[in-house]
Design an enzyme around this catalytic site. Sequence first.
Site, PDB file in Angstrom:
ATOM      1  N   LYS A  35       0.726  -1.209   0.081  1.00 58.87           N
ATOM      2  CA  LYS A  35       0.075   0.216   0.091  1.00 58.87           C
ATOM      3  C   LYS A  35       0.835   1.342   0.023  1.00 58.87           C
ATOM      4  O   LYS A  35       2.224   1.133   0.240  1.00 58.87           O
ATOM      5  CB  LYS A  35      -1.072  -0.138   1.138  1.00 58.87           C
ATOM      6  N   ARG A 130     -10.518  -0.418  14.718  1.00 58.75           N
ATOM      7  CA  ARG A 130     -10.567   0.522  13.470  1.00 58.75           C
ATOM      8  C   ARG A 130     -11.633  -0.005  12.586  1.00 58.75           C
ATOM      9  O   ARG A 130     -12.634   0.393  12.466  1.00 58.75           O
ATOM     10  CB  ARG A 130      -9.070   0.555  12.817  1.00 58.75           C
ATOM     11  N   TYR A 256      16.950  29.445   9.508  1.00 53.66           N
ATOM     12  CA  TYR A 256      15.947  30.149  10.082  1.00 53.66           C
ATOM     13  C   TYR A 256      15.610  30.030  11.639  1.00 53.66           C
ATOM     14  O   TYR A 256      15.937  28.908  12.028  1.00 53.66           O
ATOM     15  CB  TYR A 256      14.706  29.890   9.309  1.00 53.66           C
ATOM     16  N   MET A 304      13.176  24.488   3.291  1.00 57.52           N
ATOM     17  CA  MET A 304      12.369  23.658   2.348  1.00 57.52           C
ATOM     18  C   MET A 304      13.369  22.978   1.538  1.00 57.52           C
ATOM     19  O   MET A 304      12.894  21.828   1.020  1.00 57.52           O
ATOM     20  CB  MET A 304      11.573  24.855   1.458  1.00 57.52           C
TER      21      MET A 304
HETATM   22  C1  LIG Z   1      -4.443  -4.805   7.722  1.00 58.50           C
HETATM   23  C2  LIG Z   1      -3.048  -4.494   7.901  1.00 58.50           C
HETATM   24  N1  LIG Z   1      -2.168  -5.428   7.687  1.00 58.50           N
HETATM   25  C3  LIG Z   1      -0.749  -5.198   7.506  1.00 58.50           C
HETATM   26  C4  LIG Z   1      -0.318  -4.087   7.630  1.00 58.50           C
HETATM   27  C5  LIG Z   1       1.227  -4.271   7.486  1.00 58.50           C
HETATM   28  O1  LIG Z   1       1.760  -3.555   8.451  1.00 58.50           O
HETATM   29  P1  LIG Z   1       3.415  -3.357   9.021  1.00 58.50           P
HETATM   30  O2  LIG Z   1       3.772  -2.534   7.824  1.00 58.50           O
HETATM   31  O3  LIG Z   1       3.411  -3.001  10.372  1.00 58.50           O
HETATM   32  O4  LIG Z   1       3.991  -4.705   8.743  1.00 58.50           O
HETATM   33  C6  LIG Z   1      -0.888  -3.296   7.708  1.00 58.50           C
HETATM   34  C7  LIG Z   1      -0.384  -1.761   7.714  1.00 58.50           C
HETATM   35  O5  LIG Z   1      -0.652  -0.743   8.499  1.00 58.50           O
HETATM   36  C8  LIG Z   1      -2.321  -3.335   7.922  1.00 58.50           C
HETATM   37  O6  LIG Z   1      -3.217  -1.927   7.837  1.00 58.50           O
END
Ligand SMILES: Cc1ncc(COP(=O)(O)O)c(C=O)c1O
Length: 369
Positions: A35, A130, A256, A304
Site C-alpha cells: 500500500k 478501526r 531560520y 524547504m
Molecule cells: C491490515 C494491515 N495489515 C498489515 C499491515 C502491515 O503492517 P506493517 O507495515 O506494520 O507490517 C497493515 C499496515 O498498516 C495493515 O493495515
Amino acid sequence: MPRPIEALIHQDALAHNLARARAAAPDARVWAVVKADAYGHGIERAFPALRAADGFALLDLAEAQRLRALDWRGPLLLLEGCFEPRDLELCSRLNLWHVVHCNEQVDWLAAHKTQAPQRVFLKMNSGMNRLGFRPDAFRAAWTRLSALSQVDEISLMTHFSDADGVRGIAPQMAVFQAATCDLPGERSLSNSAATLRHAAAAEVRADWVRAGIMTYGSAPDFPSNDIRHWGLQPAMTLRSKLIATQQLQAGDSVGYGSRFVAPGPMRIGIVACGYADGYPRHAGTDTPVLVDGVRTGTVGRVSMDMLAVDLTPVPAAAIGSEVTLWGRGPALAGQPTLLSIDDVARAADTIGYELMCAVAARVPRHALE
Ligand SMILES: Cc1ncc(COP(=O)(O)O)c(C=O)c1O
C-alpha cells in the site's frame, strides 16, 4: 544539472527482507504489503524484487490495477475492501480478494451481479477498534456471507494494535480464538511486528502473514530492536550532496530562527535536501546523517530545499561530497556504511513508515540491482 538528491531502491534488500518474513513464519504464505505505493518505494520499482511473494496486499484499486498491468496473476488483497458497491465489478474483473469489515460491504456483495464468486477475508475487530466486526457480531457476518452465491471462500483476519510493544498480541489473540475456533477458513493475523516477534508461537501460526514495514528494511519495534537485530536491510537510500560549506565562528547562527549557535569555530555543509523533499522539518539539531560515509548530525532548522550538517568529524568534505540522509552510505576504508531510517525517525520524533512514505514526488527514484 538536476538537484543532486535521489532515492535509490535496493532490489537485493527487498528480496532479502521478504525472505526474512518467510523465515520468520515458515509455515505461512507471505503477503508483501505494498500500500501507499509500496511504502513510498514505488510499486513498479519494488515489484521485480517482490514477485517471490505469495500475494500483494494493498488498499487502492488503482494500485491493484497497476500490479495486474505488471502481469501479476497471483493473489491481490484489498486490505480495506471495497469503498463503494461498484468496486465489486473491478474485483470480479481483476480477480481481487477483498476484506469485508462491515455490514454495508456484505449488503453490496448480496446485491452484486456476478458469475464469478469472490474470495473474501472477513475481518474481526479484536481490539484495535478501526475496522472489523466485533467478536459478538462476527459469526452472524460469517453466516450471512456463507449464504451468498457471490462469495466463494471466506478467510478470517484480524489486525494487532500492539504487536510491537509490551502489551503484545495475547489479549487480541484470545478474543480472536474464542470467536473463531470452530469456523473454517484460512487465517491471516500478523503484520511485520507480529511476524517477527510472535509468529513462531503455535497459537499465532496462520496461513498468511502480512509483511509491510519489514519488507522495506525498517524495524517494526524500533527502538526495542533495530534492523541489525532482525537481519533486515534498508530498501531505500535517500542521498544528496553538499552544495556549499560555511566556516562559522563562535556565536554564528545557522538557518531560520537562528536555532543553532556555534559554540566555537566549526565548519558546516549545506545539503540539497529539505522538507519539500520529504525530509522531516521537525528533525532537530543532531539528527544523524552520513557525509562521505562518516556519521555526523544536522544543525539548525531544516528549510524547504536545504539543511545544514556539522562537518567537524569529516574535515575533508567539500562541495560535491555525498550525503546519506538514510540508507546505504559510500564505503569507508573498504567497509560498507549504513544509516537506518529508524535512527533518523527517532531523532525527528516519528517512525520509519512516515519518512519513507513522505519522500516527495520531486525526488527522482531509481531501482538498483
Ligand atoms: C491490515 C494491515 N495489515 C498489515 C499491515 C502491515 O503492517 P506493517 O507495515 O506494520 O507490517 C497493515 C499496515 O498498516 C495493515 O493495515
